[in-house]
Design a protein around this motif. Sequence first.
Motif, PDB file in Angstrom:
ATOM      1  N   PRO B 170      54.338 -14.451 -29.356  1.00 33.33           N
ATOM      2  CA  PRO B 170      53.937 -14.500 -28.018  1.00 33.33           C
ATOM      3  C   PRO B 170      54.584 -13.502 -27.130  1.00 33.33           C
ATOM      4  N   LYS B 171      55.873 -13.083 -27.578  1.00 34.54           N
ATOM      5  CA  LYS B 171      56.291 -12.153 -26.349  1.00 34.54           C
ATOM      6  C   LYS B 171      55.735 -10.754 -26.581  1.00 34.54           C
ATOM      7  N   TYR B 172      55.325 -10.589 -27.686  1.00 35.34           N
ATOM      8  CA  TYR B 172      54.452  -9.110 -28.086  1.00 35.34           C
ATOM      9  C   TYR B 172      52.938  -9.083 -27.746  1.00 35.34           C
ATOM     10  N   VAL B 173      52.429 -10.040 -27.272  1.00 33.65           N
ATOM     11  CA  VAL B 173      50.946 -10.004 -26.774  1.00 33.65           C
ATOM     12  C   VAL B 173      50.828  -9.187 -25.619  1.00 33.65           C
ATOM     13  N   ARG B 174      50.137  -8.197 -25.603  1.00 33.80           N
ATOM     14  CA  ARG B 174      49.814  -7.259 -24.454  1.00 33.80           C
ATOM     15  C   ARG B 174      48.568  -7.884 -23.727  1.00 33.80           C
ATOM     16  N   ILE B 175      48.524  -7.902 -22.321  1.00 33.09           N
ATOM     17  CA  ILE B 175      47.218  -8.234 -21.857  1.00 33.09           C
ATOM     18  C   ILE B 175      45.915  -7.035 -21.924  1.00 33.09           C
ATOM     19  N   GLU B 176      46.613  -6.122 -21.886  1.00 31.12           N
ATOM     20  CA  GLU B 176      45.593  -4.855 -22.198  1.00 31.12           C
ATOM     21  C   GLU B 176      45.042  -4.806 -23.354  1.00 31.12           C
ATOM     22  N   ASP B 177      45.637  -5.397 -24.479  1.00 24.59           N
ATOM     23  CA  ASP B 177      44.968  -5.571 -25.922  1.00 24.59           C
ATOM     24  C   ASP B 177      43.950  -6.567 -25.744  1.00 24.59           C
ATOM     25  N   ILE B 178      44.223  -7.648 -24.893  1.00 20.53           N
ATOM     26  CA  ILE B 178      43.320  -8.772 -24.948  1.00 20.53           C
ATOM     27  C   ILE B 178      42.088  -8.316 -24.215  1.00 20.53           C
ATOM     28  N   GLU B 179      42.423  -7.444 -22.956  1.00 16.67           N
ATOM     29  CA  GLU B 179      41.034  -7.317 -22.038  1.00 16.67           C
ATOM     30  C   GLU B 179      40.363  -5.914 -22.785  1.00 16.67           C
ATOM     31  N   ASN B 180      40.934  -5.314 -23.852  1.00 16.28           N
ATOM     32  CA  ASN B 180      40.356  -4.304 -24.490  1.00 16.28           C
ATOM     33  C   ASN B 180      38.802  -4.416 -25.345  1.00 16.28           C
ATOM     34  N   ASN B 181      38.647  -5.532 -25.448  1.00 16.56           N
ATOM     35  CA  ASN B 181      37.420  -5.883 -25.860  1.00 16.56           C
ATOM     36  C   ASN B 181      36.627  -7.221 -25.361  1.00 16.56           C
ATOM     37  N   ILE B 182      35.346  -7.089 -25.836  1.00 17.17           N
ATOM     38  CA  ILE B 182      34.632  -8.020 -25.017  1.00 17.17           C
ATOM     39  C   ILE B 182      34.899  -9.783 -25.635  1.00 17.17           C
ATOM     40  N   ILE B 183      35.407  -9.818 -26.720  1.00 15.99           N
ATOM     41  CA  ILE B 183      35.769 -11.162 -27.304  1.00 15.99           C
ATOM     42  C   ILE B 183      37.015 -11.656 -26.669  1.00 15.99           C
ATOM     43  N   ARG B 184      37.918 -10.761 -26.233  1.00 12.84           N
ATOM     44  CA  ARG B 184      39.251 -11.075 -25.716  1.00 12.84           C
ATOM     45  C   ARG B 184      40.195 -11.496 -26.813  1.00 12.84           C
ATOM     46  N   CYS B 185      40.310 -10.572 -27.983  1.00  9.75           N
ATOM     47  CA  CYS B 185      41.379 -10.832 -28.945  1.00  9.75           C
ATOM     48  C   CYS B 185      42.082  -9.802 -29.036  1.00  9.75           C
ATOM     49  N   PRO B 186      43.554 -10.095 -29.015  1.00  8.72           N
ATOM     50  CA  PRO B 186      44.442  -8.602 -28.786  1.00  8.72           C
ATOM     51  C   PRO B 186      44.387  -7.750 -30.147  1.00  8.72           C
ATOM     52  N   ASP B 187      44.139  -8.460 -31.223  1.00  7.89           N
ATOM     53  CA  ASP B 187      43.983  -7.668 -32.597  1.00  7.89           C
ATOM     54  C   ASP B 187      42.407  -6.915 -32.460  1.00  7.89           C
ATOM     55  N   GLN B 188      42.433  -5.764 -32.656  1.00  4.01           N
ATOM     56  CA  GLN B 188      41.070  -5.090 -32.422  1.00  4.01           C
ATOM     57  C   GLN B 188      40.220  -5.104 -33.578  1.00  4.01           C
ATOM     58  N   ILE B 189      40.845  -5.133 -34.737  1.00  2.00           N
ATOM     59  CA  ILE B 189      40.188  -5.278 -35.913  1.00  2.00           C
ATOM     60  C   ILE B 189      39.265  -6.748 -36.028  1.00  2.00           C
ATOM     61  N   THR B 190      40.307  -7.530 -35.887  1.00  7.45           N
ATOM     62  CA  THR B 190      39.731  -9.072 -35.650  1.00  7.45           C
ATOM     63  C   THR B 190      38.531  -9.249 -34.419  1.00  7.45           C
ATOM     64  N   ALA B 191      38.851  -8.814 -33.474  1.00  5.82           N
ATOM     65  CA  ALA B 191      37.916  -8.563 -32.363  1.00  5.82           C
ATOM     66  C   ALA B 191      36.498  -8.217 -32.843  1.00  5.82           C
ATOM     67  N   GLN B 192      36.542  -7.011 -33.559  1.00  5.33           N
ATOM     68  CA  GLN B 192      35.171  -6.652 -34.050  1.00  5.33           C
ATOM     69  C   GLN B 192      34.611  -7.610 -34.917  1.00  5.33           C
TER      70      GLN B 192
END
Lengths: 361, 361, 361, 361
Positions: B170-192
Amino acid sequence: MAGNSFGQLFRITTFGESHGGCVGVIIDGCPPGIEITEEEIQKELDRRKPGQSSITTQRKEEDKISILSGYFEGKTTGTPILILAYNKDARSEDYLELKELYRPSHADYTYEMKYGFRDWRGSGRASARETLARVAAGAIAKKYLKQKYNIEFLAYVDEVGEIKCPDIDPKYVRIEDIENNIIRCPDQITAQKMIDLIEEIRNEGDSVGGVIKGIIRGDIPVGLGEPVFDKLHADLAKGMMSIPAVKGFEIGLGFRCTKLRGSEHNDPFINDNGKIRTAKNNSGGIQGGISNGEMIYFRVAFKPVSTIRKEQITVNRKKEKVTLSPAGRHDPCVLPRAVPIVEAMASLVVMDHVLRYEAYK
Amino acid sequence: MAGNSFGQLFRITTFGESHGGCVGVIIDGCPPGIEITEEEIQKELDRRKPGQSSITTQRKEEDKISILSGYFEGKTTGTPILILAYNKDARSEDYLELKELYRPSHADYTYEMKYGFRDWRGSGRASARETLARVAAGAIAKKYLKQKYNIEFLAYVDEVGEIKCPDIDPKYVRIEDIENNIIRCPDQITAQKMIDLIEEIRNEGDSVGGVIKGIIRGDIPVGLGEPVFDKLHADLAKGMMSIPAVKGFEIGLGFRCTKLRGSEHNDPFINDNGKIRTAKNNSGGIQGGISNGEMIYFRVAFKPVSTIRKEQITVNRKKEKVTLSPAGRHDPCVLPRAVPIVEAMASLVVMDHVLRYEAYK
Amino acid sequence: MAGNSFGQLFRITTFGESHGGCVGVIIDGCPPGIEITEEEIQKELDRRKPGQSSITTQRKEEDKISILSGYFEGKTTGTPILILAYNKDARSEDYLELKELYRPSHADYTYEMKYGFRDWRGSGRASARETLARVAAGAIAKKYLKQKYNIEFLAYVDEVGEIKCPDIDPKYVRIEDIENNIIRCPDQITAQKMIDLIEEIRNEGDSVGGVIKGIIRGDIPVGLGEPVFDKLHADLAKGMMSIPAVKGFEIGLGFRCTKLRGSEHNDPFINDNGKIRTAKNNSGGIQGGISNGEMIYFRVAFKPVSTIRKEQITVNRKKEKVTLSPAGRHDPCVLPRAVPIVEAMASLVVMDHVLRYEAYK
Amino acid sequence: MAGNSFGQLFRITTFGESHGGCVGVIIDGCPPGIEITEEEIQKELDRRKPGQSSITTQRKEEDKISILSGYFEGKTTGTPILILAYNKDARSEDYLELKELYRPSHADYTYEMKYGFRDWRGSGRASARETLARVAAGAIAKKYLKQKYNIEFLAYVDEVGEIKCPDIDPKYVRIEDIENNIIRCPDQITAQKMIDLIEEIRNEGDSVGGVIKGIIRGDIPVGLGEPVFDKLHADLAKGMMSIPAVKGFEIGLGFRCTKLRGSEHNDPFINDNGKIRTAKNNSGGIQGGISNGEMIYFRVAFKPVSTIRKEQITVNRKKEKVTLSPAGRHDPCVLPRAVPIVEAMASLVVMDHVLRYEAYK
């Protein structure tokens, strides 16, 4: 506001510490005229009390209750009911060495920070002994709901560690099968495996968690629960999560439903001999926060109890590293004793919502 | 009592139907002097609003709010704050055919039984549109908690159907990573992968569920939460379970902790440069119902939304079997829009407990 | 908790400032299915609105309300009802000179100390304009209680300064006689004297207080009210004392009963054609905090309004002595406009207790 | 909801019947760390207890209390405090003849109609014995408020029947003068007249009412009380009106202020050596529902007690006319014993508002 009360119309306030004078409950808003005896309440408490079997703590508490107000000629009067159990087997000296340290995953540290000091005997107010008050109040709620609405409350141990009871349709679960073994699992073969595991873990000086399944069934009125915040399952969740050691709650299929498609999960309505019912019950008897008349079922996750006999490292009040090997008598697994607590909390939630429902009928 | 309010000291009451005049919230008990603009609130609402991406409903609602009371010269005044959004894109005629039937796993049937009739436009009060009121109130709570306690609230999509985001501290989760994709998942590969799945399911006219992870971090005071019923995680559970479509909640390791031994699960206290902390955080920042100063994290299970384009069988008010193929515009997966709702509910719970805490400091 | 809500089951929350965007009310817990129109509510509000006669303030506010939620096809739906009136005749500039000083016996000083600053336009939240919200909510309560229990609420001006209306048996008071004159006193000769006095005082730039008598009559169920703290008359007292400018409350004979002997004051029970009633009604229809089925009557003392045209000495925010001669438009006597407010608060108290009563029937 | 609780943050729930097992109180939300002994609480109770002088009932109750929870090493712990007094001198047989009839102006009839039956021993829950629970809780509130805010609570008998104590400036009233005589009136000459009157009335087998004046003084913070419904004087009114036999309440000048002009009644602000104060205090220390730092004073009207030795006519449960001449032991005038009850209720109201105030500081 200080969080010792639960319910709006059927409102309970619990009090008492594990090693203080007593533990008990005030019930305010109980309907008048419910016929109930101290023995009926005691019967429920006996299912929760310590020392009841080889896999529970050997601490001996009779948990003998008295009804001290709101009760006259065998019936509730409509005024506040005080039910109280005096503490007997309270060896405070057992806890003397704990006075200066913070046990891992216990409430010692958080209480002391919150209040400035703490009642270090037993776990004070954080003790699971507080739950006897809930079971006592629940006994009255259960009696009322059985008589007036034919609603009954069951719970059983569904998982202990990695051992899981096979799925059973809630309508076929029988109380006799649950109470037939000391772990309270309706499947006798699974029960024995669970018992074996708990005994093994106890011998290791460790503890284990598990899951309890709760069932509410009978003539549940359609319409219990409020639409937005006080959804029936939201109040069940709060009630269950307030039980010591609980870490998770799910209604209906719960976490499993996240894997399904809407077309699989949805419960179509059918005409069942002139009565509207659902063809299946993935929703767990609640839709939009309101009971739909089907059976309500849910699951509650309990952590492995924090108190273990194994040596642990932690800090004391001077922030020094210390080694802890507690001498107290504890449960290797709280699940069997938690079954009546889950039932009681469920009955308290439903009782409150039944009265709220009645106010608008 | 009718369940449209949440919180004790910071108390919100939401109102409004999806196709009525408006939707909004009254906040009573908000501290005076919080500087906040309508734009700051709007920004949170825009994360929740429909039509924001290709994987959400295409219903167009601006969700434009106004603050109509309790606000003067850019600051909250300490008196009740009314925030209101008028309904714009409300095509009631879309719902005319639904008027006489009960959609599977919707609240149509339970509302009608509870109230004797129902507002059949949209889902009336049961519509997820109600949650914009929570997000608006949460925006104020977030601002206050950030400024006064440096507490922040994050949430992200952890699972969609079978697809799971890898575990992230939890301490490494970044808001920018979450808001970086339309599903709001901080891991971009999973998001896709999640997006692909949702698009596939949308094309099938179906829906899918998932899990949102919530994080509360910053300078959380030790001492939030009340010992018995109003445990901090019990109030979080109630808040989350009151969000439409939520079926499960877990704090810390949650259901997973049931598989561990106490010796594995317990969080030993350590002296971390003069400050008492826990060596690990399986408890999720709460012990005995009270915050211990560590990060709080939890997970919330959402069912696949009930409204699907696929044909379904159900009954109408005359109890006759009917076929339903809804024409409305809906989300194939509510998860991305639910992220700000989970954050908002978490902030409302913490805000209330912070004020309760202050009362005794 | 911040004191903007009233009632337990029928719970209203009012909001809005005299010179902000709007004033209004949320009603939560209103039974579904009450048929009522905006016009019926407006009719009650017109009895409260400013500028209605020569002896009230000449400030012009239409007080035109809209029902924005919880209402569908002419009926309440059971969900929260939002009723709102936008502010129109809000000349904030009138108050600019008041911004820096504390008017005697106003809430300027206490608000500023409590909240750190204040909305200085009008009296902000302390304005009697807030009471329109109560009257709007009361209109719905009155309608329900009239239809379901045949209960009606009356109030009239019993005293203005030294002028007192002759005693009238509550059962013979007629609404037409009350509404027949601009002071709302059922005795026409007394009414004229009161009006003359108010006009004289207005010309002097001063104000005067008085007493309103409230009556609740009809088929009041025996059993409204709770035994200990929520006695029916205790809740009436709180409701009435919460109206701006109220300084005293009495039920039944009130302060006069302290001069009587028990043998004179007691109300013996009789058999009145098979029905148990009391031979007289010194108790004002309530015994042990619970309605006994007889008429309920009470009196409410209003102070002379604080805002006067006469010059006054006070201090400003710099603690300097200043002279104040307010230019705003105010009532020389609030009594005639307070009559519908007293009725409304009485109906809100009874409505709440009727629902509480229903929950246990 | 069933009305046995009072207060929001400092919340008391009383329980028990006059002739049941016990009477007592749970205090939830009491700050931790208050040092208090059972003896200090007992001292307050002794001022309320029966049999303390020749003009009170000769019923003998020790009213000996025990603290059974929430208390450790001489201090409150922050958890619920249970205080309990067992009933001793409970001669139920005295009441056997009352079982079948309804005493005039008692709660017998209303209780029986509300609950379907009643605990006919003594007055059950309607007994003034319930107030010992309030006095016990008040003792803790008083201690806290004295230590933390230097606030003190006084009350005295201002009127008995037609006899009135001369007006005394609240700041000069001395507790020693009040406690110097058995009627608790600070003017010794008036006190004797009152005592003479009560003895005369007792000999006639009758009872008499009167008025108690309450005073709250010390370093009252500016800002106690909430603006709209929970005005400080509205909560005082509710608290006082909930005391058995109370029929009226007034704050500041109360009913007398209705005869004044605004220019006479208004309290101008002045600069008193750098501190803003009011030149006089007609408002009774509260403006706009919020304390302004001046002394708070109010008056409470008590009816003549319903229980008298004189013969009375009434009906029984079969609706037959019966003659009643009660044999129980009762107070000819409750005023002297009500003095500590008025103080206690005032302290409970202020305590609750002090905590609410702290939550936003």
